[in-house]
Write a protein that holds these residues in place. Structure first.
Motif, mmCIF file in Angstrom:
data_model
loop_
_atom_site.group_PDB
_atom_site.id
_atom_site.type_symbol
_atom_site.label_atom_id
_atom_site.label_comp_id
_atom_site.label_asym_id
_atom_site.label_seq_id
_atom_site.Cartn_x
_atom_site.Cartn_y
_atom_site.Cartn_z
ATOM 1 N N LEU A 73 34.229 40.479 43.783
ATOM 2 C CA LEU A 73 34.917 40.035 43.036
ATOM 3 C C LEU A 73 34.366 40.221 41.278
ATOM 4 O O LEU A 73 34.338 40.730 40.850
ATOM 5 C CB LEU A 73 36.383 39.562 42.536
ATOM 6 C CG LEU A 73 37.328 39.779 41.163
ATOM 7 C CD1 LEU A 73 37.730 41.068 41.572
ATOM 8 C CD2 LEU A 73 38.690 38.703 41.780
ATOM 9 N N ILE A 74 33.934 38.464 41.805
ATOM 10 C CA ILE A 74 32.975 38.301 40.243
ATOM 11 C C ILE A 74 32.322 39.505 39.828
ATOM 12 O O ILE A 74 31.335 39.717 38.865
ATOM 13 C CB ILE A 74 32.444 37.126 40.496
ATOM 14 C CG1 ILE A 74 33.052 35.684 40.778
ATOM 15 C CG2 ILE A 74 31.115 36.338 39.682
ATOM 16 C CD1 ILE A 74 32.476 34.750 41.536
ATOM 17 N N SER A 75 31.494 39.914 41.118
ATOM 18 C CA SER A 75 29.900 40.563 40.671
ATOM 19 C C SER A 75 30.733 42.186 39.947
ATOM 20 O O SER A 75 29.775 42.887 39.436
ATOM 21 C CB SER A 75 29.920 41.485 42.298
ATOM 22 O OG SER A 75 28.441 42.165 42.202
ATOM 23 N N THR A 76 32.016 42.503 40.654
ATOM 24 C CA THR A 76 32.427 43.641 39.848
ATOM 25 C C THR A 76 32.842 43.580 38.376
ATOM 26 O O THR A 76 32.487 44.303 37.540
ATOM 27 C CB THR A 76 34.001 44.030 41.020
ATOM 28 O OG1 THR A 76 33.413 44.092 42.464
ATOM 29 C CG2 THR A 76 34.201 45.299 40.219
ATOM 30 N N ILE A 77 32.882 42.327 38.161
ATOM 31 C CA ILE A 77 33.823 41.310 36.979
ATOM 32 C C ILE A 77 32.521 41.313 35.934
ATOM 33 O O ILE A 77 31.410 42.763 34.821
ATOM 34 C CB ILE A 77 34.202 40.844 36.740
ATOM 35 C CG1 ILE A 77 35.772 40.799 37.639
ATOM 36 C CG2 ILE A 77 34.406 39.866 35.725
ATOM 37 C CD1 ILE A 77 36.588 39.582 37.205
ATOM 38 N N VAL A 78 31.421 40.783 36.486
ATOM 39 C CA VAL A 78 29.962 40.772 35.593
ATOM 40 C C VAL A 78 29.523 42.280 35.287
ATOM 41 O O VAL A 78 29.419 42.155 34.464
ATOM 42 C CB VAL A 78 29.676 40.292 36.577
ATOM 43 C CG1 VAL A 78 27.995 40.225 35.924
ATOM 44 C CG2 VAL A 78 29.626 38.665 36.519
ATOM 45 N N ASP A 79 29.069 43.176 36.463
ATOM 46 C CA ASP A 79 28.641 44.450 36.472
ATOM 47 C C ASP A 79 29.603 45.476 35.222
ATOM 48 O O ASP A 79 29.051 46.506 34.632
ATOM 49 C CB ASP A 79 28.984 45.240 37.988
ATOM 50 C CG ASP A 79 27.212 44.747 38.677
ATOM 51 O OD1 ASP A 79 26.694 43.661 38.267
ATOM 52 O OD2 ASP A 79 28.228 45.072 39.539
ATOM 53 N N THR A 80 30.777 45.118 35.041
ATOM 54 C CA THR A 80 31.580 45.518 34.239
ATOM 55 C C THR A 80 31.328 45.110 32.829
ATOM 56 O O THR A 80 31.748 46.124 32.115
ATOM 57 C CB THR A 80 32.909 45.818 34.545
ATOM 58 O OG1 THR A 80 33.284 46.580 36.078
ATOM 59 C CG2 THR A 80 33.849 46.283 34.017
ATOM 60 N N VAL A 81 31.406 43.864 32.581
ATOM 61 C CA VAL A 81 30.746 43.327 31.248
ATOM 62 C C VAL A 81 29.544 43.276 30.540
ATOM 63 O O VAL A 81 29.903 43.486 29.436
ATOM 64 C CB VAL A 81 32.294 41.717 30.744
ATOM 65 C CG1 VAL A 81 33.465 42.036 31.505
ATOM 66 C CG2 VAL A 81 31.742 41.186 32.301
ATOM 67 N N SER A 82 28.696 43.005 32.063
ATOM 68 C CA SER A 82 27.047 43.203 31.228
ATOM 69 C C SER A 82 26.473 44.263 32.161
ATOM 70 O O SER A 82 25.639 43.443 33.231
ATOM 71 C CB SER A 82 26.727 41.618 31.273
ATOM 72 O OG SER A 82 25.624 41.681 30.804
ATOM 73 N N PRO A 83 27.028 44.682 32.032
ATOM 74 C CA PRO A 83 25.695 46.336 33.345
ATOM 75 C C PRO A 83 24.499 46.457 32.894
ATOM 76 O O PRO A 83 24.066 46.088 34.287
ATOM 77 C CB PRO A 83 26.575 47.889 32.889
ATOM 78 C CG PRO A 83 27.105 47.693 31.428
ATOM 79 C CD PRO A 83 27.332 46.423 31.046
#
Length: 279
Positions: A73-83
């Protein structure tokens, strides 16, 4: 806090501007509001991102996740906010465990880590550093909270009273209505093996300060530390790393917000200035 965006069904708050993104993870029994002061200190130069740990947003059904699923989940959020660019992690309490695990499994997505009051708690060195009384104190409060979590589905009122009593006893001053038994699942992971337990968690001491620039802050005014002395000394000597002990308890950012924010901001500014100057 402004209006959140939705990422993977999670409310995510973004505040501030700048080329660098700081992802903030809270611990027990807190919320993203833990970082209000830090966001105010950083948002003129940094994009600040925060969200509830799984199961901690009281207006939504509690859905705790395993360590692996939380990491994803953290990975998904990080990839979205800072791809495109790696992020800085700002972590406290159980947010440290989940954040450190994310950094270990997705190191290319993390530029640096700021850990608050939780260090190498899974290491042999840490366990050996604790005396019998300290081990008993840790086991007592953590097993109490794990038991409250187990009782919760059948006796929620009792489980909430147990949780709130322990929160007050160890110095947490959150409103009682905001502290509920569902938040205790990390302790059930630790002691009861719930949600897959913590056996697969990777060693922090092999990552922070060794392969990743790290700032570690902790409070001195506690009956026991959440790190080994050797690890802190090694971290303080590592290039690009720093350690600061403040005259506070476990909630360092709440007890001395100005000092905490100044240390974090100065370290991040220096680190990003050096990164910008690199060829």
């Amino acid at each position: 806090m402004n209006q959140p965006i939705q990422i993977a069904g999670v409310d995510v708050w973004l505040e501030g501007e700048g080329p660098h993104t700081v992802v903030m993870l809270h611990g027990w029994p807190d919320s993203p509001a833990l970082w209000d002061s830090a966001v105010d200190s950083l948002k003129d130069r940094y994009r600040c991102v925060r969200f509830h740990l799984p199961g901690y947003q009281l207006c939504k059904p509690s859905q705790p996740l395993s360590v692996r699923d939380t990491t994803e989940l953290i990975s998904t959020i990080v990839d979205t906010v800072s791809p495109m660019d790696p992020v800085t992690l700002l972590l406290h309490d159980w947010g440290c465990l989940f954040g450190y695990e994310f950094a270990a499994r997705h190191a290319h997505r993390v530029a640096r880590v700021v850990g608050v009051d939780i260090g190498d708690t899974g290491s042999d060195a840490y366990l050996k550093s604790l005396g019998p009384r300290q081990k008993l104190m840790i086991a007592s409060y953590q097993l109490w909270l794990a038991t409250a979590w187990r009782l919760g589905p059948w006796a929620p009122a009792l489980a909430n009273r147990m949780t709130r009593f322990m929160a007050r006893s160890i110095g947490c001053r959150n409103d009682a209505e905001r502290v509920v038994w569902q938040m205790n699942y990390p302790y059930a992971m630790q002691w009861l093996g719930a949600l897959g337990g913590l056996r697969s968690v990777l060693p922090v001491e092999r990552l922070l300060g060794v392969h990743m620039p790290t700032l570690y802050l902790y409070g001195r005014r506690k009956p026991f530390m959440f790190h080994s002395t050797g690890w802190v000394e090694q971290l303080a000597r590592a290039p690009g790393c720093a350690v600061h002990a403040l005259e506070t308890g476990h909630w360092v950012m709440g007890h001395k917000p100005a000092e905490f924010n100044n240390i974090v901001r100065s370290w991040l500014d220096q680190a990003n200035s050096k990164a910008g100057a690199a060829p």
